[in-house]
Design an enzyme around this catalytic site. Structure first.
Site, PDB file in Angstrom:
ATOM      1  N   ASN A 258       0.894  -1.084   0.033  1.00 42.37           N
ATOM      2  CA  ASN A 258       0.118  -0.021   0.132  1.00 42.37           C
ATOM      3  C   ASN A 258       0.916   1.124   0.001  1.00 42.37           C
ATOM      4  OD1 ASN A 258      -1.788   2.003   0.509  1.00 42.37           O
ATOM      5  ND2 ASN A 258      -2.241   1.399   2.636  1.00 42.37           N
ATOM      6  N   TRP A 259       1.194   1.837  -1.229  1.00 42.12           N
ATOM      7  CA  TRP A 259       1.836   2.749  -1.102  1.00 42.12           C
ATOM      8  C   TRP A 259       1.489   4.353  -0.706  1.00 42.12           C
ATOM      9  CZ3 TRP A 259       4.428   2.292  -6.767  1.00 42.12           C
ATOM     10  CH2 TRP A 259       5.170   1.451  -6.732  1.00 42.12           C
ATOM     11  N   LYS A 260       0.095   4.445  -0.438  1.00 42.05           N
ATOM     12  CA  LYS A 260      -0.311   5.631   0.244  1.00 42.05           C
ATOM     13  C   LYS A 260      -0.154   6.793  -0.752  1.00 42.05           C
ATOM     14  CE  LYS A 260      -0.118   3.476   4.619  1.00 42.05           C
ATOM     15  NZ  LYS A 260      -0.196   3.692   5.986  1.00 42.05           N
TER      16      LYS A 260
ATOM     17  N   HIS B 206      -9.807   1.565   4.953  1.00 35.23           N
ATOM     18  CA  HIS B 206      -8.228   1.333   5.612  1.00 35.23           C
ATOM     19  C   HIS B 206      -8.377   2.436   6.881  1.00 35.23           C
ATOM     20  CE1 HIS B 206      -4.090   2.714   6.387  1.00 35.23           C
ATOM     21  NE2 HIS B 206      -3.812   1.406   6.000  1.00 35.23           N
TER      22      HIS B 206
ATOM     23  N   GLU C 113      -6.610   4.847   7.918  1.00 31.95           N
ATOM     24  CA  GLU C 113      -6.509   6.218   7.400  1.00 31.95           C
ATOM     25  C   GLU C 113      -8.062   6.994   6.750  1.00 31.95           C
ATOM     26  OE1 GLU C 113      -3.012   5.545   5.404  1.00 31.95           O
ATOM     27  OE2 GLU C 113      -1.869   5.119   7.328  1.00 31.95           O
TER      28      GLU C 113
ATOM     29  N   GLU D 272      -5.488  -4.712  11.018  1.00 34.13           N
ATOM     30  CA  GLU D 272      -4.576  -3.868  11.067  1.00 34.13           C
ATOM     31  C   GLU D 272      -4.651  -2.998  12.233  1.00 34.13           C
ATOM     32  OE1 GLU D 272      -2.611  -2.958   7.128  1.00 34.13           O
ATOM     33  OE2 GLU D 272      -4.016  -1.327   7.211  1.00 34.13           O
TER      34      GLU D 272
ATOM     35  N   GLY E 146       2.293   2.351  10.606  1.00 31.66           N
ATOM     36  CA  GLY E 146       3.453   3.326  10.602  1.00 31.66           C
ATOM     37  C   GLY E 146       4.149   3.740  11.462  1.00 31.66           C
TER      38      GLY E 146
ATOM     39  N   SER F 111       3.418  -2.236  10.309  1.00 31.51           N
ATOM     40  CA  SER F 111       4.993  -2.308  10.428  1.00 31.51           C
ATOM     41  C   SER F 111       5.339  -3.650   9.972  1.00 31.51           C
ATOM     42  CB  SER F 111       5.323  -1.860  11.705  1.00 31.51           C
ATOM     43  OG  SER F 111       4.814  -0.628  11.956  1.00 31.51           O
TER      44      SER F 111
ATOM     45  N   GLY G  82       2.868  -1.137   4.332  1.00 29.32           N
ATOM     46  CA  GLY G  82       2.672   0.094   3.943  1.00 29.32           C
ATOM     47  C   GLY G  82       4.282   0.643   3.508  1.00 29.32           C
ATOM     48  N   GLY G  83       4.986   1.276   4.694  1.00 31.56           N
ATOM     49  CA  GLY G  83       6.191   1.756   4.706  1.00 31.56           C
ATOM     50  C   GLY G  83       7.275   0.928   3.721  1.00 31.56           C
TER      51      GLY G  83
HETATM   52  P1  PGA Z   1       2.750   0.219   7.444  1.00 33.02           P
HETATM   53  O1  PGA Z   1       1.386   0.390   6.847  1.00 33.02           O
HETATM   54  O2  PGA Z   1       3.215  -1.076   6.922  1.00 33.02           O
HETATM   55  O3  PGA Z   1       3.690   1.350   7.043  1.00 33.02           O
HETATM   56  O4  PGA Z   1       2.750   0.028   8.933  1.00 33.02           O
HETATM   57  C1  PGA Z   1       0.562  -0.366   6.644  1.00 33.02           C
HETATM   58  C2  PGA Z   1      -0.864  -0.003   6.276  1.00 33.02           C
HETATM   59  O5  PGA Z   1      -1.423   1.182   6.539  1.00 33.02           O
HETATM   60  O6  PGA Z   1      -1.549  -0.573   5.627  1.00 33.02           O
END
Ligand code: PGA
Length: 250
Positions: free
Chosen positions: A9-11, A94, A96, A166, A172, A212, A233-234
Site C-alpha cells: 500500500n503505497w499511500k 483503511h 486512515e 491492522e 506506520g 509495520s 505500507g512503509g
Molecule cells: P505500515 O502501513 O506497514 O507502514 O505500518 C500498513 C498500512 O497502513 O496498511
C-alpha cells in the site's frame, strides 16, 4: 489451502518514474511462485505500473473506490474506472480513510458490494486503537467491523473478500503486533466469518495482518495458521519489499 497474498500500500507516495523503477526491480527479483502479489499505487501511477507489470504475475490494486457507480462526485473514482485499469483488488475502510475521510462500516459495506459485482476483490481493513485494546474492547469492535462490512454480502461471493487486521497502534509506528497477538485476532476474524457463513466458507477467506510488517518480521507472521499474508505500507516502498514477498508461504 488458501493462497497467500502480499499487498503493498503505497499511500500518497511515488511518482510515475519512481513507480516504474521500483516495480521493475521488484518484478525481477520475486522468487516464489504460488503467492498473489499486488500494489495499491496512487491513481496517477496506475498506467505507469501497468506498463511494468503487464507481463508478470503482479497485480494492480487500488487504495479506494467510490461506492456509487457514476455521477457528480468530484474527485472520486468509480469501479468501472478501476476495471478499465485492470485493477484486481481494492482497499476498503483503511484506518486512515476511516479516521481522515469519515469512511464508516456502512460505506465499507456498499463499497464491498459494488466491487464484488465487478469481480474486484475488496480488501477490507479492521483494527483497534491502543486505547480500545487496553480496555479489552478490541475483539468486540472487530466483530462489529467485520459483521457490518459483510452485511448481506452474498455467500457465493464472500470468499473473494480479503480481510486485513491492522491494529492502529501498529500502522506506520514501527511497532508490530506480536505474532501471537496477530494470530489471535486473525483467528478470531475467521471465527466471526464462520458465525455468519459457516466454517467451510470461513476456511476459504483470506485474512491478512498489516502494521509495520517488514523483511525482518514477515516470515514469523506468515508462519501463523490464520495469517494468509500481509498488507504492507512503509516497507513496500523499497526494493527490500521483495524479501517480504519471498517470505510468504508457498
Ligand atoms: P505500515 O502501513 O506497514 O507502514 O505500518 C500498513 C498500512 O497502513 O496498511
Amino acid at each position: 489451502m488458501r493462497k497467500n497474498i502480499v499487498i503493498g500500500n503505497w499511500k500518497m507516495n511515488m511518482t510515475r518514474e519512481e513507480t516504474k523503477s521500483l516495480l521493475t526491480v521488484i518484478k525481477e527479483s520475486i522468487k516464489i511462485k504460488n503467492v498473489d502479489v499486488a500494489f495499491a499505487v496512487p491513481y496517477t501511477s496506475m498506467e505507469a505500473a501497468l506498463k511494468v507489470i503487464d507481463d508478470s504475475e503482479i497485480a494492480l490494486a487500488s487504495q479506494n473506490v467510490h461506492q456509487e457507480p457514476r455521477g457528480a462526485y468530484t474527485g472520486e473514482i468509480s469501479v468501472e474506472m478501476l476495471k478499465d485499469m485492470n485493477v484486481k483488488y481494492c482497499l476498503v475502510a483503511h484506518s486512515e480513510r476511516r479516521k481522515n475521510f469519515g469512511e464508516t462500516n456502512e460505506i465499507a459495506n456498499k463499497k464491498i458490494k459494488v466491487l464484488l459485482e465487478s469481480n474486484i476483490s475488496p480488501v477490507v481493513c479492521v483494527g483497534e486503537t491502543l486505547e480500545q485494546r487496553e480496555k479489552g474492547e478490541h475483539l468486540d469492535l472487530i466483530r462489529t467491523q467485520v459483521k457490518k462490512a459483510l452485511a448481506d454480502v452474498d455467500m457465493q461471493k464472500v470468499t473473494d473478500v480479503i480481510i486485513a487486521y491492522e491494529p492502529l497502534w501498529a500502522i506506520g509506528t514501527g511497532v508490530t503486533a506480536t505474532t501471537e497477538q496477530a494470530e489471535e485476532v486473525c483467528s478470531f476474524i475467521r471465527y466471526v466469518v464462520a458465525e455468519i457463513y459457516g466454517v467451510s466458507i470461513s476456511e476459504s477467506v483470506r485474512i491478512l495482518y498489516g502494521g509495520s510488517v517488514n523483511e525482518n518480521n514477515a516470515k514469523e507472521l506468515f508462519a501463523m495458521e490464520n495469517i494468509d499474508g500481509a498488507l504492507v505500507g512503509g516497507a513496500s516502498l523499497k526494493p527490500t519489499f521483495v524479501e517480504v514477498i519471498n517470505a510468504a508461504k508457498e
